[in-house]
Design a protein around this motif. Structure first.
Motif, PDB file in Angstrom:
ATOM      1  N   LEU B 149       0.836  -1.204   0.000  1.00  0.00           N
ATOM      2  CA  LEU B 149       0.000   0.000   0.000  1.00  0.00           C
ATOM      3  C   LEU B 149       0.872   1.256   0.000  1.00  0.00           C
ATOM      4  CD1 LEU B 149      -2.974   1.083   0.337  1.00  0.00           C
ATOM      5  CD2 LEU B 149      -2.473   1.234   2.771  1.00  0.00           C
ATOM      6  N   LEU B 150       1.874   1.268   0.868  1.00  0.00           N
ATOM      7  CA  LEU B 150       2.761   2.429   0.949  1.00  0.00           C
ATOM      8  C   LEU B 150       3.532   2.614  -0.356  1.00  0.00           C
ATOM      9  CD1 LEU B 150       4.126   1.966   4.588  1.00  0.00           C
ATOM     10  CD2 LEU B 150       2.506   3.694   3.794  1.00  0.00           C
ATOM     11  N   ARG B 151       3.924   1.499  -0.956  1.00  0.00           N
ATOM     12  CA  ARG B 151       4.676   1.608  -2.218  1.00  0.00           C
ATOM     13  C   ARG B 151       3.787   2.138  -3.335  1.00  0.00           C
ATOM     14  NH1 ARG B 151       9.559  -2.265  -2.237  1.00  0.00           N
ATOM     15  NH2 ARG B 151       9.472  -2.127  -4.486  1.00  0.00           N
ATOM     16  N   SER B 156       8.510   3.831  -5.584  1.00  0.00           N
ATOM     17  CA  SER B 156       9.554   2.845  -5.305  1.00  0.00           C
ATOM     18  C   SER B 156      10.615   3.356  -4.337  1.00  0.00           C
ATOM     19  CB  SER B 156      10.224   2.426  -6.614  1.00  0.00           C
ATOM     20  OG  SER B 156      10.733   3.588  -7.235  1.00  0.00           O
ATOM     21  N   GLN B 157      10.499   4.626  -3.906  1.00  0.00           N
ATOM     22  CA  GLN B 157      11.432   5.071  -2.869  1.00  0.00           C
ATOM     23  C   GLN B 157      11.207   4.298  -1.570  1.00  0.00           C
ATOM     24  OE1 GLN B 157      10.661   8.981  -1.225  1.00  0.00           O
ATOM     25  NE2 GLN B 157       8.629   9.059  -2.132  1.00  0.00           N
ATOM     26  N   VAL B 158      10.011   3.686  -1.445  1.00  0.00           N
ATOM     27  CA  VAL B 158       9.728   2.879  -0.261  1.00  0.00           C
ATOM     28  C   VAL B 158      10.380   1.514  -0.444  1.00  0.00           C
ATOM     29  CG1 VAL B 158       7.921   1.879   1.173  1.00  0.00           C
ATOM     30  CG2 VAL B 158       7.536   4.066   0.024  1.00  0.00           C
ATOM     31  N   GLY B 159      11.262   1.189   0.467  1.00  0.00           N
ATOM     32  CA  GLY B 159      11.948  -0.089   0.375  1.00  0.00           C
ATOM     33  C   GLY B 159      11.004  -1.248   0.667  1.00  0.00           C
ATOM     34  N   PHE B 160      11.422  -2.443   0.215  1.00  0.00           N
ATOM     35  CA  PHE B 160      10.606  -3.623   0.530  1.00  0.00           C
ATOM     36  C   PHE B 160      10.530  -3.802   2.043  1.00  0.00           C
ATOM     37  CE2 PHE B 160      10.069  -8.252   1.068  1.00  0.00           C
ATOM     38  CZ  PHE B 160       8.806  -8.330   0.504  1.00  0.00           C
ATOM     39  N   PHE B 161      11.669  -3.604   2.708  1.00  0.00           N
ATOM     40  CA  PHE B 161      11.646  -3.515   4.169  1.00  0.00           C
ATOM     41  C   PHE B 161      11.746  -2.042   4.534  1.00  0.00           C
ATOM     42  CE2 PHE B 161      13.619  -7.760   3.588  1.00  0.00           C
ATOM     43  CZ  PHE B 161      12.584  -8.499   4.145  1.00  0.00           C
ATOM     44  N   LEU B 261      16.935   9.473   9.301  1.00  0.00           N
ATOM     45  CA  LEU B 261      15.592   9.400   9.878  1.00  0.00           C
ATOM     46  C   LEU B 261      14.546   9.002   8.844  1.00  0.00           C
ATOM     47  CD1 LEU B 261      15.646  12.590  12.144  1.00  0.00           C
ATOM     48  CD2 LEU B 261      16.138  10.240  12.790  1.00  0.00           C
ATOM     49  N   SER B 262      14.981   8.571   7.669  1.00  0.00           N
ATOM     50  CA  SER B 262      14.013   8.277   6.608  1.00  0.00           C
ATOM     51  C   SER B 262      13.073   7.135   6.993  1.00  0.00           C
ATOM     52  CB  SER B 262      14.747   7.900   5.327  1.00  0.00           C
ATOM     53  OG  SER B 262      13.825   7.292   4.430  1.00  0.00           O
ATOM     54  N   PRO B 263      11.762   7.347   6.852  1.00  0.00           N
ATOM     55  CA  PRO B 263      10.823   6.270   7.185  1.00  0.00           C
ATOM     56  C   PRO B 263      10.741   5.213   6.088  1.00  0.00           C
ATOM     57  CG  PRO B 263       9.619   8.207   6.443  1.00  0.00           C
ATOM     58  CD  PRO B 263      11.079   8.585   6.451  1.00  0.00           C
TER      59      PRO B 263
END
Lengths: 293, 322
Positions: B149-151, B156-161, B261-263
């Protein structure tokens, strides 16, 4: 301090509505003209239980009216119906009419919050907020949209405390908790808090029952002073108190119906000296002479 | 037992004598043992944590200074600085609280001030069922629902983890804790205060937010701290959703918000490291093995601190209402 409300929602009537209706029960010369609050055939229910039946009465401007009667007669219920405090009990329901300056406060278009801003309340047990003495007073004004400056607020707080005869005792400790005061002082703080929102009616539900005789006396003196600017309706268990402070007294009684339900009703509402010296009804006489209750 | 009036009863002293009551003493004794066991277990855990940690700190590769001040945790390379793991734990805890405080508090206000008794009696148990769901299920929820959902929202800046997904789900996990403790605190506010407020012409919202919540604040704050220590100790969700690489960083070289601090990046937490390491095939008495005890001890100190903070909040700010 003004004794007329800023009538943004409830407009004071220019004509006398239903001149005959309130007179049936009160039946004295003061029944002429309009009252600040009038009830007409008011029933109060809690669920299916009818707590009070068919109350028709008229409360005069700038008078102290006392409601007395035995336990369970519904006098507190009647009082709470007058500013819609009963709304807080989900099962409570009111039939008939309660008019404030001629407007039915149970009309669906009426906002109960506006009613309670105009008809203040003082409770049986002193219930100051766990805030400072100053904030206890200022809070009500703030939520009522007080727009003045800080110094205006200070004047308002001082004025309310002076009217409640508490200023001299607390002026040096306004930042202390309202709960640090004695019971009688707390109750006067609650009265000051009610005054600060500039209501024109103050309902008092046994305001002295948790207080000692000296504190009680001070509250009674205060009520007599406040009468100049406010209409006061007080429920009391104490007949002497009703006799000392009120101009008119209503006696309520309770009857058991065939199913064992206890329903309160108004017996008579007369000038206080008449009610205590020559009551019109036998039940009143029995009660005030101590034969029951 | 009648005695003749005025006559001295020679037997009275014996009648009044203490009875042995052996059975009662047995019960009291076993109650005491039950209580003592829990204390003994705590002491045992502390002993184990302490002695194994000592071995860790006695190792030549480790110094207390490096443990507490280095920002690199790479056991393979012999770097044991705890900050990357604390950073992971902190990020997830902060995100979790950002979710749990508004949601939990709103739920508590609704339940305590608005819901009818019928709705409340239905909703409260439902909310508390959430507590009973195994955390591994929440972990799967994070990995297979929240992360995708976040991705799809942030690209794709959101990592798989990533810590965001783990943090949000840990937040949902502790919502019932916050709402339940806050609701208890608000229910304890006496009705006379609400009536005073309504009597002054306050609306329901004004009464809730400006009378009831302030009066219940100590209980609410204590509840938040308890929930926070739960989030710090949460293991399964973070192990599954936030990855197994410590977020090693350099304050001088790395971007604070872009990386440190990147989420959106993953980060191993203290609990995550312990879980992964303890379940892997490491041998007894290696430095890796000993390191998990040092982290466990650190974690213990943090949660102990939070719990005593919550006690102090309750004690210090408890409102007397009358």
């Amino acid at each position: 301090m003004t004794d007329t409300p800023d009538a943004t929602v409830v407009t004071p009537p220019t004509t006398v509505p239903n001149p005959g209706s309130g007179a049936a029960e009160s039946g004295t010369s003061s029944a002429q003209g309009t009252g600040v609050i009038e009830t007409e055939n008011m029933d109060v229910f809690y669920g299916d239980f009818k707590a009070v039946a068919d109350v028709t009465m008229k409360f005069a401007f700038n008078e102290i009216s006392a409601l007395i009667g035995p336990s369970g007669c519904g006098k507190s219920t009647v009082l709470r119906a007058l500013n819609r405090m009963n709304d807080l009990i989900p099962s409570a329901r009111v039939d008939g009419e309660v008019r404030y300056h001629g407007a039915n406060i149970y009309d669906p278009s009426v906002d109960p919050v506006e009613i309670r801003r105009r008809i203040g309340m003082v409770f049986q047990k002193p219930n100051p907020f766990p805030k400072s003495i100053y904030d206890n007073i200022a809070w009500g004004a703030k939520i009522n949209g007080f727009k003045g400056s800080k110094s205006d607020m200070r004047d308002l707080v001082q004025g309310a405390l002076e009217q409640a005869a508490l200023w001299d005792e607390v002026k040096d400790k306004l930042t202390e908790s309202g709960l640090s005061l004695s019971g009688g002082q707390q109750q006067r703080l609650c009265i000051a808090r009610a005054i600060a929102t500039q209501p024109d009616v103050i309902l008092m539900d046994e305001p002295c029952s948790a207080l000692d005789p000296i504190a009680t006396l001070r509250i009674e003196e205060l009520m007599l002073e406040l009468k100049e600017n406010y209409s006061i309706i007080i429920v009391t268990h104490n007949m002497q108190q009703a006799a000392r402070v009120s101009g008119k007294t209503a006696f309520f009684n309770v009857e058991l119906d065939t199913t064992g339900q206890r329903t309160g009703y108004l017996v008579e509402f007369s000038p206080t000296d008449e009610l205590f010296t020559s009551p019109r009804m036998k039940a009143t006489e029995d009660y005030i002479t101590g034969r029951f209750g | 037992m009648s005695t003749e009036r005025g006559v001295h009863d020679a037997d009275m002293a014996r009648q009044l004598a203490r009875k042995p009551r052996r059975f009662e003493r047995l019960i009291v004794g076993s109650l005491f043992i039950a209580g003592a066991i829990s204390i003994a277990i705590t002491i045992g855990i502390l002993w184990e944590l302490g002695s194994e940690s000592l071995l860790f700190f006695l190792d030549d590769d480790v110094t207390l200074g490096k443990f507490f001040f280095s920002t690199e945790w790479s056991p393979q390379a012999g770097s044991f600085g705890i900050w990357p793991l604390i950073l992971g734990t902190m990020l997830i805890t902060v995100i979790a609280l950002l979710v749990a405080i508004p949601v939990g508090l709103s739920a508590a206000i609704y339940l305590s001030e608005y819901a009818s008794p019928r709705v409340r009696n239905f909703l409260k148990p439902v909310l508390e069922i959430l507590v009973g769901i195994p955390t591994v299920v929440f972990g799967f929820f994070a990995l297979t629902f929240m992360t995708p959902l976040l991705r799809s929202i942030f690209g794709s800046q959101v990592g798989f983890f990533n810590v965001l997904s783990a943090g949000i789900v840990v937040g949902l996990l502790i919502v019932p804790l916050v709402s339940s403790l806050a609701e208890d605190a608000m229910a304890a506010v006496p009705d006379s205060l609400r009536q005073a407020s309504y009597g002054l012409g306050a609306s329901r919202l004004e009464t809730s937010l400006r009378v009831v919540v302030p009066a219940a604040l100590s209980g609410i704050a204590a509840g938040v701290v308890v929930a926070m220590s739960r989030a710090v100790g949460e293991t399964m969700v973070v192990t599954l959703a936030s990855g197994a690489s410590p977020r090693n960083f350099s304050l001088a070289d790395d971007s604070l918000f872009g990386y440190i601090l990147s989420p959106f990046e993953g980060a191993q937490t203290m609990t995550g490291y312990i879980a992964i390491t303890a379940s892997g095939d490491i041998s007894y008495d290696t430095i890796d093995y000993n390191s998990i005890f040092a982290i466990g001890l650190t974690l213990f100190v943090i949660t102990l601190g939070l719990n005593s903070l919550s006690r102090r909040i309750v004690k210090r700010f408890r409102q007397e209402y009358e």
